[in-house]
Scaffold this motif. Sequence first.
Motif, PDB file in Angstrom:
ATOM      1  N   PRO A   1       0.790  -1.237   0.000  1.00 38.43           N
ATOM      2  CA  PRO A   1       0.000   0.000   0.000  1.00 38.43           C
ATOM      3  C   PRO A   1       0.822   1.288   0.000  1.00 38.43           C
ATOM      4  O   PRO A   1       0.292   2.349   0.286  1.00 38.43           O
ATOM      5  CB  PRO A   1      -0.803  -0.134   1.295  1.00 38.43           C
ATOM      6  CG  PRO A   1       0.078  -0.928   2.206  1.00 38.43           C
ATOM      7  CD  PRO A   1       0.901  -1.849   1.333  1.00 38.43           C
ATOM      8  N   ALA A   2       2.120   1.213  -0.316  1.00 38.34           N
ATOM      9  CA  ALA A   2       2.997   2.390  -0.331  1.00 38.34           C
ATOM     10  C   ALA A   2       3.064   3.054   1.040  1.00 38.34           C
ATOM     11  O   ALA A   2       3.163   4.283   1.156  1.00 38.34           O
ATOM     12  CB  ALA A   2       2.581   3.390  -1.415  1.00 38.34           C
ATOM     13  N   MET A   3       2.967   2.256   2.063  1.00 44.96           N
ATOM     14  CA  MET A   3       3.133   2.731   3.438  1.00 44.96           C
ATOM     15  C   MET A   3       3.733   1.602   4.267  1.00 44.96           C
ATOM     16  O   MET A   3       3.717   0.434   3.843  1.00 44.96           O
ATOM     17  CB  MET A   3       1.806   3.152   4.053  1.00 44.96           C
ATOM     18  CG  MET A   3       0.815   2.010   4.205  1.00 44.96           C
ATOM     19  SD  MET A   3      -0.539   2.376   5.359  1.00 44.96           S
ATOM     20  CE  MET A   3       0.293   2.272   6.953  1.00 44.96           C
ATOM     21  N   PHE A   4       4.300   1.967   5.399  1.00 46.80           N
ATOM     22  CA  PHE A   4       4.822   0.974   6.334  1.00 46.80           C
ATOM     23  C   PHE A   4       4.196   1.223   7.700  1.00 46.80           C
ATOM     24  O   PHE A   4       4.158   2.371   8.173  1.00 46.80           O
ATOM     25  CB  PHE A   4       6.350   1.085   6.453  1.00 46.80           C
ATOM     26  CG  PHE A   4       7.071   0.807   5.157  1.00 46.80           C
ATOM     27  CD1 PHE A   4       7.164  -0.482   4.652  1.00 46.80           C
ATOM     28  CD2 PHE A   4       7.633   1.848   4.427  1.00 46.80           C
ATOM     29  CE1 PHE A   4       7.818  -0.741   3.457  1.00 46.80           C
ATOM     30  CE2 PHE A   4       8.289   1.597   3.230  1.00 46.80           C
ATOM     31  CZ  PHE A   4       8.383   0.301   2.744  1.00 46.80           C
ATOM     32  N   SER A   5       3.726   0.166   8.327  1.00 48.26           N
ATOM     33  CA  SER A   5       3.205   0.293   9.694  1.00 48.26           C
ATOM     34  C   SER A   5       4.366   0.580  10.647  1.00 48.26           C
ATOM     35  O   SER A   5       5.548   0.405  10.278  1.00 48.26           O
ATOM     36  CB  SER A   5       2.517  -1.005  10.108  1.00 48.26           C
ATOM     37  OG  SER A   5       3.499  -2.032  10.226  1.00 48.26           O
TER      38      SER A   5
END
Length: 294
Positions: free
Chosen positions: A30-34
């Motif tokens: 999703p083009a993000m990192f938790s």
Amino acid sequence: MHPRFHAAFAQLDSRLQAALAPALNDPHFPAMFSAGQVAGLLAATGLDENALSFALLPLAAACARAELSQFNVGAIARGASGSWYFGANMEFVGTTMQQTVHAEQSAISHAWLRGERTLRAITVNYTPCGHCRQFMNELNSGLDLQINLPGRAPAALREYLPDAFGPRDLEIKNLLMDDVNHGYVQHGDALSRAAIAAANRSHAPYSAAPSGVALLLDNGVIVSGSYAENAAFNPTLPPLQVALNLLNLSGYDYAQIRRAALAERADPRLIQWDATAATLNAIGCGAPERVLLA
Ligand SMILES: [Zn+2]
């Protein structure tokens, strides 16, 4: 891995490549990192947060759709939750300059749409333009937002925007990324309801004309975008741009859009419909269905 990342990934340090591979090889990256993923990347690479965000910037910039300028800008917004969000510039051939999304706006609206409540920092590969400095001053993090640029010490937005003008000067209480619900009743099918939900979250304290867009994709996924106004008006992000930005960062393409819905009031002081229809037309999509907020 999405093909847009191949060239940038190949240039990364091998330890970072190994640490990133599980996330990037997910077809739905999703083009993000938790926060947990960021902690894992920090531990695996031995980098500190600033160094890691600079190392990841080429991947963010690879998400750009700079069909006009061919100038890819990447940004990474770091949320208070610990999650990190990619952003990249977007341009739309066949529309107007005003439809453009800058990388900082992209990363910020990405974080906002994913439910982040406030930002701590943003990393960008080029110095923010005046438009983006003004856009960032609308955030609830205000002038404390940390700006990270290559080759420079981190500095707060207040150093990049002296004599700032923003929502607080107009006694606006609800700032961008604050939790808000305009309370319009959801009705209609899933797409209409998603557009209304997006409008209910929009930041429209200057016009009192909230709006939201929802896009139905060929795989059944619905991507939404909320309108984000600015105290200076011009850096305002239209709801379609916020939705298209999330669509792009999520790895989807415009050609996958099957239906679009725009939710706005029947008697708005500002009208999104014409600009929304024009931009959708420019990217090969039909006109949006109009959903009335009531
Ligand atoms: Zn900018």
